[in-house]
Design an enzyme around this catalytic site. Structure first.
Site, short mmCIF file in Angstrom:
data_model
loop_
_atom_site.label_atom_id
_atom_site.label_comp_id
_atom_site.label_asym_id
_atom_site.label_seq_id
_atom_site.Cartn_x
_atom_site.Cartn_y
_atom_site.Cartn_z
N GLY A 14 -33.10 -26.22 -53.88
CA GLY A 14 -34.23 -25.57 -54.55
C GLY A 14 -34.15 -24.06 -54.50
N SER A 40 -34.68 -28.21 -48.69
CA SER A 40 -35.04 -28.18 -47.28
C SER A 40 -35.62 -26.82 -46.92
CB SER A 40 -33.77 -28.45 -46.46
OG SER A 40 -33.94 -27.95 -45.16
N ILE A 43 -33.62 -25.16 -44.10
CA ILE A 43 -32.37 -24.48 -44.46
C ILE A 43 -32.68 -23.23 -45.29
CG2 ILE A 43 -30.22 -24.69 -45.79
CD1 ILE A 43 -30.18 -27.64 -44.94
N GLU A 50 -30.98 -10.73 -57.54
CA GLU A 50 -32.21 -10.19 -58.09
C GLU A 50 -32.00 -9.35 -59.35
OE1 GLU A 50 -34.11 -8.43 -54.56
OE2 GLU A 50 -34.89 -10.46 -54.23
N ALA A 51 -30.74 -9.23 -59.76
CA ALA A 51 -30.45 -8.46 -60.97
C ALA A 51 -29.81 -9.38 -62.00
CB ALA A 51 -29.51 -7.31 -60.65
N LYS A 79 -34.41 -3.81 -66.83
CA LYS A 79 -33.06 -3.30 -66.53
C LYS A 79 -32.31 -3.04 -67.83
CE LYS A 79 -28.69 -4.85 -64.57
NZ LYS A 79 -27.98 -5.81 -63.73
N LEU A 335 -24.17 -21.37 -56.55
CA LEU A 335 -23.19 -21.04 -55.50
C LEU A 335 -22.34 -22.24 -55.11
CD1 LEU A 335 -25.49 -18.75 -53.31
CD2 LEU A 335 -23.73 -18.04 -54.93
N THR A 346 -23.71 -11.35 -62.59
CA THR A 346 -23.35 -12.45 -63.49
C THR A 346 -23.71 -13.85 -62.99
OG1 THR A 346 -21.15 -12.14 -62.54
CG2 THR A 346 -21.48 -11.38 -64.79
P1 FAD Z 1 -29.23 -21.25 -52.52
O1 FAD Z 1 -30.20 -20.21 -52.82
O2 FAD Z 1 -28.43 -21.11 -51.24
O3 FAD Z 1 -30.00 -22.64 -52.49
C1 FAD Z 1 -29.45 -23.77 -51.89
C2 FAD Z 1 -30.53 -24.83 -51.78
O4 FAD Z 1 -29.94 -26.03 -51.29
C3 FAD Z 1 -31.67 -24.46 -50.86
O5 FAD Z 1 -32.90 -24.88 -51.41
C4 FAD Z 1 -31.40 -25.31 -49.61
O6 FAD Z 1 -32.55 -25.63 -48.90
C5 FAD Z 1 -30.77 -26.54 -50.25
N1 FAD Z 1 -29.95 -27.30 -49.31
C6 FAD Z 1 -28.74 -26.98 -48.82
N2 FAD Z 1 -28.33 -27.94 -47.94
C7 FAD Z 1 -29.31 -28.88 -47.91
C8 FAD Z 1 -29.49 -30.08 -47.20
N3 FAD Z 1 -28.60 -30.53 -46.32
N4 FAD Z 1 -30.62 -30.78 -47.41
C9 FAD Z 1 -31.57 -30.36 -48.28
N5 FAD Z 1 -31.45 -29.21 -48.99
C10 FAD Z 1 -30.34 -28.48 -48.80
N6 FAD Z 1 -26.68 -13.23 -58.77
C11 FAD Z 1 -27.10 -12.50 -59.79
O7 FAD Z 1 -27.17 -12.99 -60.92
N7 FAD Z 1 -27.48 -11.21 -59.61
C12 FAD Z 1 -27.38 -10.59 -58.41
O8 FAD Z 1 -27.77 -9.43 -58.29
C13 FAD Z 1 -26.85 -11.32 -57.32
N8 FAD Z 1 -26.68 -10.76 -56.10
C14 FAD Z 1 -26.14 -11.50 -55.09
C15 FAD Z 1 -25.82 -10.90 -53.87
C16 FAD Z 1 -25.19 -11.63 -52.87
C17 FAD Z 1 -24.84 -10.97 -51.58
C18 FAD Z 1 -24.94 -13.00 -53.05
C19 FAD Z 1 -24.34 -13.82 -51.96
C20 FAD Z 1 -25.26 -13.60 -54.25
C21 FAD Z 1 -25.82 -12.86 -55.28
N9 FAD Z 1 -26.08 -13.44 -56.52
C22 FAD Z 1 -26.53 -12.68 -57.55
C23 FAD Z 1 -25.92 -14.87 -56.69
C24 FAD Z 1 -27.27 -15.55 -56.58
O9 FAD Z 1 -27.87 -15.21 -55.35
C25 FAD Z 1 -27.12 -17.04 -56.67
O10 FAD Z 1 -26.40 -17.37 -57.82
C26 FAD Z 1 -28.46 -17.71 -56.75
O11 FAD Z 1 -29.31 -17.27 -55.73
C27 FAD Z 1 -28.31 -19.19 -56.70
O12 FAD Z 1 -28.18 -19.68 -55.41
P2 FAD Z 1 -28.19 -21.24 -55.25
O13 FAD Z 1 -29.47 -21.78 -55.77
O14 FAD Z 1 -26.93 -21.78 -55.80
O15 FAD Z 1 -28.11 -21.43 -53.66
#
Ligand code: FAD
Length: 508
Positions: A14, A40, A43, A50-51, A79, A335, A346
Site C-alpha cells: 500500500g 502492513s 512495515i 515526491e517529485a 513543478k 520498487l 521517473t
Molecule cells: P513502498 O512504498 O516501499 O511500499 C511497499 C508496501 O508493501 C508497503 O505498504 C508495505 O507495508 C507493503 N509490504 C511489504 N512487505 C509486506 C508484507 N510482508 N506484508 C504486508 N505488506 C507488505 N519516485 C519519483 O517518481 N520521484 C521521486 O522524487 C522519487 N524519489 C525517490 C527517492 C528515493 C531515495 C527512493 C528510494 C525512491 C524515490 N522514488 C521517487 C521512487 C518512489 O519512492 C517509489 O517509486 C514509490 O514510492 C513506490 O514505492 P512502492 O509503493 O513500490 O514501495
C-alpha cells in the site's frame, strides 16, 4: 471465442505503487472484478518519491482526480522542471525545463538555428527560448491557458511535488470509495499452486488467507512475490549508476516557493530539494564506495534551506531491473520491479506506465505467454531508455575535483547511449525511437547544459540568412518574456487556487 475471466485481483503493498494501481483498477475495471489490497502498517512505506513529471496529469485525469483537491490534500506544489547545479563543472547551473524549446518555423527544428547563432555569439542562452525555464527563474506558475491558443501560455508543461505519505492516503480514500477492499496485516508466507507454481494466496501472520488469481506485487524493494517467492532474478546496473544509498530529511520551508525540483551534485552523489507547501523534502543520493555515511549526512545537513525536521533516514538500493516484470500470475509494479535513482523523477511515472500496460495486456485465466512476453519487452524498453538518459548526466560531467566524478566520466556506457551522444556530437541531432519517455527537448537540455557542443549544425540551416534567423530567435524570445510577465507568482497561484490547510502540530 471464449474468455475465462479472472475474478479476484490481489495487490500486495500500500505504497504509491499499490494505491495507484488500486485507484486505476477500481476506475478502469468498473466494479466487475474484486480488488483486494494487503498492506502492513508495521512495515510501512518507503515514504519518499515526491517529485513527478507531466504525464502524471494523464493518470489523474483517467482516475478522475480534481487538481485543486489533490494539491490541497497532499500539501502539493507545481513543478516546471529540474535545476541541475554543479553537474557539468563545479559552479555550473542549468535547468531541464518541461515542454518545448523554441518554436518551429522552417525546414529543420528550432534548436538547429539556435546552435548556429549560438556558435556565432548571436543567440541568448538556450533557456531564453523555453517558457518553463524562464518562469522557473522568476518563481512563477500558471497552467496552460486555453483562451490564448497560439501562445506559449497555452503550452505550459507541468507536474507536481507532493507529500508521499499524504498521496498514498489520498489514493486510498479514493480507491476504498470505489470498492477496493483493504486488509491490514503482515504477510507471513505465500502459497503457490502445485500444478504450475502460480501464486494462489498470501497468508498473513494472523493466519488469514487472501486468495486471488492475479497478483500485483507492490511490496517495495523486497519483491515479496516476484523475487522472494518466484525467484525471477535482478539485472544489476550499478556499473552504470553506482550510487547505492540515500539519506532523506525534511526541513522548514524557505521564503520563496520555487516551482521546480533542484538537484545539486556533491563530491560523490547529489542532493534533491523538493519544495512542498508545508516543508521542503531533501535527500542525498550517494555512492558508498566513495563517501562514508557520516560525511554524506553532514553534507546533506549543511545544504538545507531551513531547520531539519527529523534525523536523516537511510535507504539502500541497487539500481537495476527485475529480469521479468511479469512472471506467471504475478506482475511487479513500483520498487518491486526495479530501481532507478530519482534524478529525473521517473519512478512514479514508471508505476503509471506499468498500470497502463497492465490494462492493455489485462489477462484472463489463460495468462497467454505472448501477452506476458510483450508486456515484459515493453517494460524493458522503457527501463533501458530511462536508464540511458540518467547515465548521460553522469557520463557528461567535466568535474575533476573528486575520484567519483572522474570514474563516472571514464566509465563505459551502454551502446544505445553512446549512439545518441555520437549523433549529437556530429550535427546536434537527436533521435527518439518508439515512444521512449524523454523527448529531443529533454536530451538537448542535458547535452547543452553539460557543455557538449556539436561539431556542426544541420546543413539546411544555411538556407536562411543570418539576419532572418536572428530576427526569428528574437521574436520567440520576446514572446516568452511577455508571457512570463503576466504569469502569477507560484505562491500567489497556490494561495488563490489550492492552498492546503496548515498541518496539525506533532503530538509531544
Ligand atoms: P513502498 O512504498 O516501499 O511500499 C511497499 C508496501 O508493501 C508497503 O505498504 C508495505 O507495508 C507493503 N509490504 C511489504 N512487505 C509486506 C508484507 N510482508 N506484508 C504486508 N505488506 C507488505 N519516485 C519519483 O517518481 N520521484 C521521486 O522524487 C522519487 N524519489 C525517490 C527517492 C528515493 C531515495 C527512493 C528510494 C525512491 C524515490 N522514488 C521517487 C521512487 C518512489 O519512492 C517509489 O517509486 C514509490 O514510492 C513506490 O514505492 P512502492 O509503493 O513500490 O514501495
Amino acid at each position: 471465442m471464449q474468455t475465462d475471466l479472472l475474478k479476484t485481483i490481489v495487490i500486495v503493498g500500500g505504497g504509491t505503487a499499490g494505491w495507484m494501481t488500486a485507484a486505476a483498477f477500481a476506475t478502469a475495471l468498473k466494479g466487475r472484478y474484486r480488488i483486494r489490497l494487503v498492506e502492513s502498517d508495521e512495515i510501512g512505506i518507503v515514504g519518499v518519491g515526491e517529485a513527478t513529471i507531466p504525464m502524471i496529469q494523464i493518470f489523474n485525469k483517467i482516475v478522475g482526480i480534481d487538481e485543486a483537491e489533490f494539491i490541497q490534500a497532499t500539501q502539493g506544489t507545481f513543478k516546471l522542471g529540474i535545476e541541475f547545479v554543479n553537474w557539468g563543472k563545479l559552479g555550473d547551473r542549468y535547468m531541464h525545463g518541461f515542454g518545448k524549446i523554441g518554436q518551429d518555423l522552417w525546414t529543420v527544428r528550432f534548436d538547429q538555428y539556435w546552435q548556429k547563432m549560438n556558435a556565432l555569439g548571436r543567440a541568448k542562452p538556450l533557456e531564453h527560448y523555453c517558457i518553463t525555464r524562464m518562469a522557473s527563474k522568476a518563481d512563477k506558475f500558471l497552467p496552460p491557458q486555453p483562451n490564448v491558443p497560439n501562445s506559449p501560455l497555452n503550452d505550459i508543461a507541468y507536474a507536481y511535488h507532493f507529500d508521499a505519505s499524504l498521496y498514498a492516503r489520498f489514493l486510498r480514500r479514493l480507491s476504498e470509495a470505489r470498492g477496493v477492499q483493504r486488509t491490514e496485516g503482515r504477510i507471513d508466507h505465500v502459497s503457490q499452486r502445485e500444478s504450475d507454481g502460480h501464486v494462489d494466496a498470501v497468508v498473513l501472520a494472523s493466519g488469514e488467507r487472501v486468495e486471488g488469481e492475479f497478483f500485483i506485487d507492490c511490496s517495495g524493494f523486497r519483491g515479496l512475490l516476484i523475487e522472494q517467492t518466484l525467484k525471477t532474478g535482478y539485472e544489476d546496473w550499478t556499473h552504470w549508476l553506482p550510487c547505492d544509498r540515500a539519506l532523506a530529511v525534511p526541513c522548514d520551508s524557505a521564503p520563496k516557493l520555487t516551482p521546480y525540483t533542484r538537484s545539486t551534485a556533491h563530491r560523490a552523489g547529489w542532493q534533491w530539494r523538493i519544495p512542498l507547501q508545508h516543508r521542503i523534502g531533501n535527500g542525498h543520493v550517494y555512492c558508498s564506495q566513495f563517501v562514508s555515511d557520516d560525511e554524506a549526512a553532514a553534507t546533506l545537513l549543511s545544504n538545507l534551506d531551513g531547520k531539519p525536521q527529523a534525523d536523516p533516514r537511510p535507504i539502500r538500493f541497487t539500481t537495476g531491473m527485475r529480469k521479468q516484470a511479469w512472471n506467471k500470475n504475478v506482475v511487479s509494479v513500483g520498487l518491486a520491479s526495479g530501481f532507478m535513482e530519482p534524478l529525473e523523477s521517473t519512478s512514479i511515472h514508471m508505476i503509471q506506465s506499468s498500470i497502463q500496460r497492465l490494462i492493455d495486456y489485462f489477462p484472463d485465466q489463460g495468462f497467454n505467454p505472448v501477452d506476458v512476453a510483450e508486456y515484459n519487452r515493453q517494460s524493458r524498453f522503457e527501463y533501458e531508455r530511462i536508464r540511458d538518459f540518467i547515465v548521460l548526466h553522469y557520463k557528461l560531467n567535466q568535474r575533476d575535483d573528486s575520484p567519483f566524478w572522474r570514474a563516472c566520466a571514464d566509465m563505459p556506457i551502454p551502446d544505445s547511449l553512446a549512439h545518441k551522444i555520437e549523433l549529437y556530437k556530429a550535427h546536434g541531432r537527436m533521435v527518439r525511437t518508439d515512444n521512449e519517455l524523454f523527448t529531443e527537448f529533454s536530451w538537448l537540455q542535458v547535452f547543452e547544459g553539460q557543455n557538449l557542443v556539436p561539431q556542426a549544425y544541420h546543413p539546411l540551416v544555411d538556407l536562411q540568412s543570418e539576419a532572418s534567423i536572428a530576427e526569428y530567435l528574437e521574436s520567440v524570445r520576446q514572446v516568452i518574456v511577455k508571457c512570463v510577465e503576466v504569469m502569477p507568482d507560484h505562491q500567489a497561484y497556490i494561495d488563490q487556487h489550492c492552498r492546503a490547510p496548515a498541518p496539525k502540530p506533532a503530538m509531544v
